[in-house]
Design an enzyme around this catalytic site. Sequence first.
Site, PDB file in Angstrom:
ATOM      1  N   GLY A   3       0.808  -1.199   0.000  1.00 16.77           N
ATOM      2  CA  GLY A   3       0.000   0.000   0.000  1.00 16.77           C
ATOM      3  C   GLY A   3       0.842   1.249   0.000  1.00 16.77           C
ATOM      4  CB  THR A   4       2.599   3.049  -1.904  1.00 19.38           C
ATOM      5  OG1 THR A   4       3.437   2.185  -1.166  1.00 19.38           O
ATOM      6  CG2 THR A   4       3.397   4.310  -2.198  1.00 19.38           C
ATOM      7  CB  THR A   5      -0.648   7.594  -1.961  1.00 20.87           C
ATOM      8  OG1 THR A   5      -1.697   6.880  -1.304  1.00 20.87           O
ATOM      9  CG2 THR A   5      -1.261   8.579  -2.940  1.00 20.87           C
ATOM     10  N   GLY A 133      -0.583   3.095  -6.620  1.00 16.86           N
ATOM     11  CA  GLY A 133      -0.658   2.596  -5.256  1.00 16.86           C
ATOM     12  C   GLY A 133      -2.081   2.509  -4.741  1.00 16.86           C
ATOM     13  CB  SER A 134      -3.363   0.965  -1.636  1.00 20.84           C
ATOM     14  OG  SER A 134      -2.536   1.689  -0.744  1.00 20.84           O
TER      15      SER A 134
END
EC number: 3.4.25.1
Length: 206
Positions: A3-5, A133-134
């Site tokens: 998970g990342t932005t 990303g998530s």
Amino acid sequence: MKGTTTVGLIFDGGVVLATEMRATMGNMIASKRAKKIYQITPRIGLTTAGGVGDAQQLVRILQVECNLFEMRRGKTMSVGAASTLLSNYLNQNRYYPYYVQLLMGGFDDEGPSVYSVDAMGGATREEDIVATGSGSPFAYGVLEDQYQPGMKEDEAKDLAVRAVRSAMRRDSASGEDIMVVVITKDKYEEQIESGLQKPSAARPTP
């Protein structure tokens, strides 16, 4: 890292890349200072989402290949060529894939550009904005609503930070502070922005 932005956008004269700095392992926050933007050449940056080990190995490979290219050719690899190199490498390893989603942005003789590259090696040149990303669905909501072609550097930085903050409010895998990289013809500049929402101006009492 699950998970990342990450966000990339083009402004008048350059590129802004931005990511939050939280790394998770399941429900646990593994790191609050995770590095998710790497400098590949003096004017190319790469954002990473997915597996930390996979991303770091790809960064090392790209840095070596770009350095060798410069030594042999006497010039720096273009953003498009570097993204094609990354795409080809990922495509050759599709049976044992690298679990990553990447953005490559920078400045070369053709000006600023941003490419998105997926784990199977698909590479797409983005015209203006992109997020991975998530937390990307939440970031896109801000980007698509407020992005305008020809934005100035400060406007683009502010928009990128607001997009990441928006994702952090709804995506549990995104959080902490925000790393922002600005790339123009003359600089590759990193800075850390607070992940906290700026307080709104006080409204006058009727």
